[in-house]
Design an enzyme around this catalytic site. Structure first.
Site, PDB file in Angstrom:
ATOM      1  N   SER A 135       0.851  -1.190   0.000  1.00 45.86           N
ATOM      2  CA  SER A 135       0.000   0.000   0.000  1.00 45.86           C
ATOM      3  C   SER A 135       0.887   1.241   0.000  1.00 45.86           C
ATOM      4  CB  SER A 135      -0.891  -0.002   1.240  1.00 45.86           C
ATOM      5  OG  SER A 135      -1.775   1.094   1.219  1.00 45.86           O
ATOM      6  N   LYS A 161      -0.883  -0.799  -4.504  1.00 49.69           N
ATOM      7  CA  LYS A 161      -2.153  -0.128  -4.144  1.00 49.69           C
ATOM      8  C   LYS A 161      -1.830   1.322  -3.843  1.00 49.69           C
ATOM      9  CE  LYS A 161      -4.859  -0.190   0.141  1.00 49.69           C
ATOM     10  NZ  LYS A 161      -5.604  -1.081   1.080  1.00 49.69           N
ATOM     11  N   LEU A 162      -2.560   2.216  -4.496  1.00 48.21           N
ATOM     12  CA  LEU A 162      -2.337   3.648  -4.284  1.00 48.21           C
ATOM     13  C   LEU A 162      -3.471   4.225  -3.459  1.00 48.21           C
ATOM     14  CD1 LEU A 162      -1.382   4.807  -7.925  1.00 48.21           C
ATOM     15  CD2 LEU A 162       0.171   4.024  -6.090  1.00 48.21           C
ATOM     16  N   LYS A 163      -3.147   4.916  -2.393  1.00 50.65           N
ATOM     17  CA  LYS A 163      -4.161   5.666  -1.665  1.00 50.65           C
ATOM     18  C   LYS A 163      -4.573   6.850  -2.524  1.00 50.65           C
ATOM     19  CE  LYS A 163      -4.410   3.466   2.240  1.00 50.65           C
ATOM     20  NZ  LYS A 163      -5.681   2.883   2.711  1.00 50.65           N
ATOM     21  N   ASP A 189      -7.289   2.885  -3.244  1.00 51.80           N
ATOM     22  CA  ASP A 189      -8.082   2.832  -2.017  1.00 51.80           C
ATOM     23  C   ASP A 189      -8.424   4.256  -1.604  1.00 51.80           C
ATOM     24  OD1 ASP A 189      -7.591   1.374   1.324  1.00 51.80           O
ATOM     25  OD2 ASP A 189      -9.292   2.384   0.392  1.00 51.80           O
ATOM     26  N   ASN A 191     -10.626   5.069   0.991  1.00 54.44           N
ATOM     27  CA  ASN A 191     -11.019   5.203   2.403  1.00 54.44           C
ATOM     28  C   ASN A 191     -12.205   6.162   2.575  1.00 54.44           C
ATOM     29  OD1 ASN A 191      -7.717   4.643   2.869  1.00 54.44           O
ATOM     30  ND2 ASN A 191      -9.103   3.560   4.239  1.00 54.44           N
ATOM     31  N   GLU A 214     -11.164   0.565  -4.028  1.00 54.53           N
ATOM     32  CA  GLU A 214     -11.517   0.138  -2.666  1.00 54.53           C
ATOM     33  C   GLU A 214     -12.224   1.254  -1.916  1.00 54.53           C
ATOM     34  OE1 GLU A 214      -8.015  -1.290  -0.691  1.00 54.53           O
ATOM     35  OE2 GLU A 214      -8.985  -1.427   1.265  1.00 54.53           O
ATOM     36  N   ASP A 239     -14.119  -2.386   2.059  1.00 53.27           N
ATOM     37  CA  ASP A 239     -13.243  -2.578   3.229  1.00 53.27           C
ATOM     38  C   ASP A 239     -14.056  -2.179   4.458  1.00 53.27           C
ATOM     39  OD1 ASP A 239      -9.957  -1.128   4.136  1.00 53.27           O
ATOM     40  OD2 ASP A 239     -11.456  -2.150   5.333  1.00 53.27           O
ATOM     41  N   LYS A 263     -10.338  -7.937   6.789  1.00 54.11           N
ATOM     42  CA  LYS A 263      -9.479  -7.543   7.904  1.00 54.11           C
ATOM     43  C   LYS A 263     -10.073  -8.134   9.175  1.00 54.11           C
ATOM     44  CE  LYS A 263      -7.962  -3.070   6.080  1.00 54.11           C
ATOM     45  NZ  LYS A 263      -8.120  -1.592   6.227  1.00 54.11           N
ATOM     46  N   GLY A 291      -4.649  -4.805   5.526  1.00 58.61           N
ATOM     47  CA  GLY A 291      -3.666  -4.600   6.582  1.00 58.61           C
ATOM     48  C   GLY A 291      -3.975  -3.347   7.395  1.00 58.61           C
TER      49      GLY A 291
HETATM   50  C1  LIG Z   1      -3.388   3.701   8.338  1.00 63.41           C
HETATM   51  S1  LIG Z   1      -4.394   3.103   7.020  1.00 63.41           S
HETATM   52  C2  LIG Z   1      -4.983   1.572   7.560  1.00 63.41           C
HETATM   53  C3  LIG Z   1      -6.147   1.136   6.649  1.00 63.41           C
HETATM   54  C4  LIG Z   1      -5.709   0.884   5.216  1.00 63.41           C
HETATM   55  N1  LIG Z   1      -4.638  -0.104   5.173  1.00 63.41           N
HETATM   56  C5  LIG Z   1      -3.737  -0.104   4.163  1.00 63.41           C
HETATM   57  O1  LIG Z   1      -3.719   0.706   3.268  1.00 63.41           O
HETATM   58  C6  LIG Z   1      -2.692  -1.176   4.217  1.00 63.41           C
HETATM   59  C7  LIG Z   1      -1.824  -0.981   5.425  1.00 63.41           C
HETATM   60  C8  LIG Z   1      -0.846  -2.145   5.573  1.00 63.41           C
HETATM   61  O2  LIG Z   1      -0.115  -2.409   4.613  1.00 63.41           O
HETATM   62  O3  LIG Z   1      -0.874  -2.785   6.638  1.00 63.41           O
HETATM   63  C9  LIG Z   1      -6.884   0.436   4.348  1.00 63.41           C
HETATM   64  O4  LIG Z   1      -7.904   1.146   4.368  1.00 63.41           O
HETATM   65  O5  LIG Z   1      -6.818  -0.569   3.650  1.00 63.41           O
HETATM   66 MG   LIG Z   2      -8.826   0.073   2.726  1.00 62.90          MG
END
Ligand SMILES: CSCC[C@@H](NC(=O)CCC(=O)O)C(=O)O
Ligand SMILES: [Mg+2]
Length: 368
Positions: A135, A161-163, A189, A191, A214, A239, A263, A291
């Site tokens: 990520s 995976k790109l935020k 992702d 969020n 996502e 998610d 998760k 994660g």
């Molecule tokens: C601090 S962001 C935690 C939630 C985020 N997690 C990730 O992007 C992967 C983080 C990891 O590699 O553990 C998600 O929404 O999927």
């Molecule tokens: Mg996510």
């Protein structure tokens, strides 16, 4: 199994680099660990709640309080417990899945160490290694993003995976595709950063052949995701919305997603995570393991889970050094884009007591 007591321990885990998402920037994880003393063995659990209630309503201080005030007395009153019983015992307590998951994980670890069974063996793992995705946070500039992606691809990661968030979505995706080509497995992702009004804008991601988008909308907007899924070519993955196996069944029935990020902390534990996996498998829905920046303890459990048959997409099960220079257990390392499923009893990793002590910011022992 009879439990002698539980330890709640907080450890400070500084990240190797800031990790920015649409809801904030992490530089250090304040992690709540749960240690169960079951006499013949101890078991460790990791609570994935973050310092502030920005990913979900849970936060680490609140989770510690829920465990201390409500979950521990239930466990202490039980004549004997195992991993299956914990979920049943905690049923009367509403919500707080991350708090519950941490305790269940510790009980399972102790139980399996005593039984000499690995976490993967117990859950139904069918692989010895799993492909590792990574990520990548929101960056200040496109060049900085491309440098980060280049380093992860050079390390061998199976998937990027790109935020994303409004103002950082089309451009970074286009730049990564331009620089690294069409064959890199790529997903995004959000969020929950978008609304249905952004549907046309998000449809402009379709030409980039993403594996998935996502959680684009709010965690409680199942119908919005179903409407969005009808507009986008990119598969919608949920998610934050998937809080249980029942929620997964509802999302699938509504057409709100075609892929699920599992998760264990978000759904209340590894047994519920397996039930989510089973519901998705029964409906032909691909799953992958998400994660929460876990230490080697949670990472070990996630990698075991990711070895179940329905986990057909690379998860956010990166090597330990993606987030931490040193860990509180032996590190997980990338082997040809994969991480190895632990085979030892329980979680199959050992807590490094020196590292643990060095990072401990608080500890409390609660005898039963
Ligand atoms: C601090 S962001 C935690 C939630 C985020 N997690 C990730 O992007 C992967 C983080 C990891 O590699 O553990 C998600 O929404 O999927
Ligand atoms: Mg996510």
């Amino acid at each position: 199994m009879k439990i002698a007591g539980i330890e709640l321990r907080r450890v400070a885990m500084p990240l190797v680099a800031p990790f920015r998402t649409s809801f904030g920037t992490e530089t250090e994880r304040d992690v709540l660990l749960v240690r169960v003393d079951a006499g013949a063995a101890e078991g460790w659990g990791e609570c994935v709640a973050m310092s502030e209630p920005l990913y979900s309503y849970e936060h680490v201080d609140g989770a510690a309080e829920v465990i201390r005030r409500f979950l521990v007395p239930i466990l202490a009153a039980a004549p004997s417990v195992d991993g299956y019983a914990v979920g049943e015992l905690f049923e009367p307590i509403k919500g707080h899945p991350m708090a519950k998951a941490a305790v269940e994980m510790a009980v399972l670890d102790a139980q399996l160490r005593i039984a000499g069974m690995s976490f993967g063996g117990f859950l139904g793992a069918v692989k010895e290694t799993v492909p590792a995705g990574v990520s990548v946070g929101i960056m200040d500039t496109i060049p900085a993003l491309l440098t980060a992606v280049e380093s992860y691809l050079a390390a061998g990661y199976s998937r990027i995976k790109l935020k994303i968030e409004p103002g950082w979505d089309l451009e970074p995706v286009a730049a990564v595709r331009e620089q690294f080509g069409p064959d890199v497995l790529l997903q995004v992702d959000a969020n929950t950063a978008y609304t249905l009004a952004d549907a046309r804008h998000l449809a402009r991601l379709d030409p980039y052949d993403l594996l998935l988008i996502e959680q684009p909308l709010s965690e409680d907007d199942m119908r919005g995701h179903a409407q969005l899924a009808r507009v986008l070519q990119t598969p919608v993955c949920l998610d934050e919305s998937i809080t249980s196996a029942r929620a997964a069944a509802d999302a699938i029935a509504l057409g709100a997603c075609s892929i699920v990020n599992i998760k264990p902390g978000r759904v209340g534990g590894y047994l519920e995570a397996r039930r989510v996996h089973d519901v998705c498998a029964a409906n032909g829905i691909a799953v992958w393991c998400g994660g929460m920046l876990e230490t080697g303890l949670g990472r070990a459990a996630n990698i075991a889970l990711a070895a179940l048959p329905g986990f057909v997409l690379p998860g956010d099960t990166s090597a330990s050094d993606r987030y931490y220079a040193t860990d509180i257990t032996e590190p997980f390392v990338l082997e040809d884009g994969h991480v190895r499923v632990p085979t030892g009893a329980g979680l199959g990793v050992t807590v490094d007591s020196a590292e643990l002590s060095a990072r401990t910011t608080a500890t409390e022992w609660i005898p039963f």
